[in-house]
Write a protein that holds these residues in place. Sequence first.
Motif, PDB file in Angstrom:
ATOM      1  N   ILE B  91       0.832  -1.204   0.000  1.00  0.00           N
ATOM      2  CA  ILE B  91       0.000   0.000   0.000  1.00  0.00           C
ATOM      3  C   ILE B  91       0.870   1.260   0.000  1.00  0.00           C
ATOM      4  CG2 ILE B  91      -1.658   1.347   1.345  1.00  0.00           C
ATOM      5  CD1 ILE B  91      -2.987  -1.306   2.087  1.00  0.00           C
ATOM      6  N   ILE B  92       1.911   1.244   0.846  1.00  0.00           N
ATOM      7  CA  ILE B  92       2.799   2.412   0.874  1.00  0.00           C
ATOM      8  C   ILE B  92       3.462   2.601  -0.492  1.00  0.00           C
ATOM      9  CG2 ILE B  92       4.919   3.373   1.879  1.00  0.00           C
ATOM     10  CD1 ILE B  92       2.597   3.551   3.759  1.00  0.00           C
ATOM     11  N   GLY B  93       3.967   1.510  -1.054  1.00  0.00           N
ATOM     12  CA  GLY B  93       4.605   1.583  -2.380  1.00  0.00           C
ATOM     13  C   GLY B  93       3.629   2.102  -3.429  1.00  0.00           C
ATOM     14  N   PHE B  94       2.437   1.564  -3.395  1.00  0.00           N
ATOM     15  CA  PHE B  94       1.382   1.967  -4.336  1.00  0.00           C
ATOM     16  C   PHE B  94       1.090   3.463  -4.214  1.00  0.00           C
ATOM     17  CE2 PHE B  94      -3.209   2.777  -4.743  1.00  0.00           C
ATOM     18  CZ  PHE B  94      -3.431   2.380  -6.054  1.00  0.00           C
ATOM     19  N   LEU B  95       0.931   3.919  -2.988  1.00  0.00           N
ATOM     20  CA  LEU B  95       0.583   5.331  -2.778  1.00  0.00           C
ATOM     21  C   LEU B  95       1.725   6.253  -3.217  1.00  0.00           C
ATOM     22  CD1 LEU B  95      -1.295   5.235   0.654  1.00  0.00           C
ATOM     23  CD2 LEU B  95      -2.254   5.448  -1.646  1.00  0.00           C
ATOM     24  N   ILE B  96       2.941   5.898  -2.784  1.00  0.00           N
ATOM     25  CA  ILE B  96       4.087   6.751  -3.148  1.00  0.00           C
ATOM     26  C   ILE B  96       4.236   6.796  -4.664  1.00  0.00           C
ATOM     27  CG2 ILE B  96       6.599   6.976  -3.063  1.00  0.00           C
ATOM     28  CD1 ILE B  96       6.559   5.878  -0.273  1.00  0.00           C
ATOM     29  N   ALA B  97       4.195   5.625  -5.306  1.00  0.00           N
ATOM     30  CA  ALA B  97       4.406   5.579  -6.757  1.00  0.00           C
ATOM     31  C   ALA B  97       3.331   6.366  -7.499  1.00  0.00           C
ATOM     32  CB  ALA B  97       4.410   4.129  -7.238  1.00  0.00           C
ATOM     33  N   THR B  98       2.074   6.195  -7.077  1.00  0.00           N
ATOM     34  CA  THR B  98       0.993   6.897  -7.778  1.00  0.00           C
ATOM     35  C   THR B  98       1.111   8.401  -7.586  1.00  0.00           C
ATOM     36  OG1 THR B  98      -0.374   4.972  -7.238  1.00  0.00           O
ATOM     37  CG2 THR B  98      -1.488   6.883  -8.165  1.00  0.00           C
TER      38      THR B  98
END
Lengths: 256, 272
Positions: B91-98
């Motif tokens: 989730i953290i990766g997803f949020l940061i990347a987006t």
Amino acid sequence: MNTLLKFDNVDFYYQTKTEEIKALSSVNFEVSDQEFCSVVGPSGCGKTTILSLTAGLLKASSGKILLKDKPVEKNDSRIGYMFQRDHLFEWRSIWKNITLGIEIQKPQNKEAKLELAENLLKKYDLYAFKNQRPSQLSGGMRQRVALIRTLVLEPQLLLLDEPFSALDFQTRLKVCDDVYEMIKSEKKTAILVTHDISEAISMSEKIIVLSSRPAAVKSVLKLNLKGKTPLEKREDPTFGELFDKIWKELTNEEKK
Amino acid sequence: MKKKNNNNLHAMYSKTHYEYVRKIKRDKTFILSMQILLFVAFIGLWELLATVNIIDPFFFSSPSRIYTTFVSLISSGSLWTHIGITLFETIIGFLIATALGTLIAILLWWNEKLRRILEPYIIILNSLPKIALGPIIILWVGSGATAIITMCVLICIVITTISMMNAFLSCDKDKVLLMQSMHANKFQIFCKLILPSAIPEFLSVLKINVGMSWVGTIMGEYLSSSAGLGYLIVYGSQVFKIDLVMTSTVLLCLLAGLMYAIICVIEKKFKR
Ligand SMILES: Nc1ncnc2c1ncn2[C@@H]1O[C@H](COP(=O)(O)OP(=O)(O)OP(=O)(O)O)[C@@H](O)[C@H]1O
Ligand SMILES: [Mg+2]
């Protein structure tokens, strides 16, 4: 009547990587206050260019463009532009669409403009659709909304670039009538670009015929047809004659 | 509104229309039941073949063994830790990347020169298999959650940037002209036109990123981790605990599906 817009020996070149395209060559014409003026000409001759110059979106290479004796400039709030397609924003309601310009310009008399917007919607039978999305409206209604969006900013001069060409014939006649009535009753000056000669004749008091690129003014016709609406004007006995005259000028042009 | 229509079917529509709607419903039921049947048949066949030893359950595991492993993982309490860690990283990766990818796309839209300068590098970055950067990432940011999240971000961010930038650039030029004719400045053009018209593309980027961020996290966990579902899979395969591998894989399927479903709900909200 006094002159509102004046093109004085205007030249315009488009710059591209490979060449310089001359789009306008010493264009001269005048539009009076509250006049409805049409511009006809072969396709690609430079009609849209003339409107873009008037709106200040492009700058003339030479010559002068005067609006009430003052040069037009970028972001001139005296001018309203209406495009071929209505370009309503699907994600906004009708109300949000017509108040887009107010939102952008944040004018001092905001309240008055919002009231004008509301009155225009009521006057032209669109108030019931205030909170609807553009996709729920017919093509003709959408064009009226687009016109109101322009009128709300109270421009002196309206530029209409083939605003009806995306509509089918019957809707088109109707919308022509509506738009004509709106422009006349709001006492606006308008320049209409069209490739439809009958439309030009039925709507305007003046027609400017352009030559093919680089556009120059070939002739200016002043008309005075009987009838209140464009539809009625089509019944005028001189209609056919005028049509032939303009048609010949345009086709001569293409043969050359 | 749809529901209401359905209730009044007889009153409002002709017989042909009624039959038409019924046929659509019948087809829908058929497809759903076939989907369920396929699932049940697959599980059943797997279990059966494992029980009669046609496939070796030591290598192929079996549904019942997966269930037992699942229950024992829960009772030992470690399951939630592993799921929690992987979910957190994803989730953290997803949020940061987006967020970061969209931000970069905005910058590139805003500044044409910058866009043209960076274009070749973005293309190279996009075609590079990001997993190749794994060892370097571990050297630079250390192993553990930071490395895994970095991996996840790297995998998602380039495609986010490219898709969003293209969405911004593909906005109708005449609409931009319309905004200009109403004297909008660049910031207004962006907020009132470019951004809202890119929402559909943004939603599909979200969907792609859900899948990609799971790939990123699991790859990251393969490279370096001491907990998480990816870790369980690597550990399980090294010590030949195929049941553990299969259980973790099934859990991954469920979690990824769940996250995708959440995005679909968000999408529906946006589309109204
Ligand atoms: N941005 C541009 N760069 C270079 N040339 C251009 C550009 N815009 C228009 N032109 C050229 O200038 C000429 C006039 O263009 P313009 O759009 O004013 O024509 P038009 O009369 O409006 O045509 P149409 O009837 O197709 O709408 C055309 O021949 C076109 O090829
Ligand atoms: Mg044009």
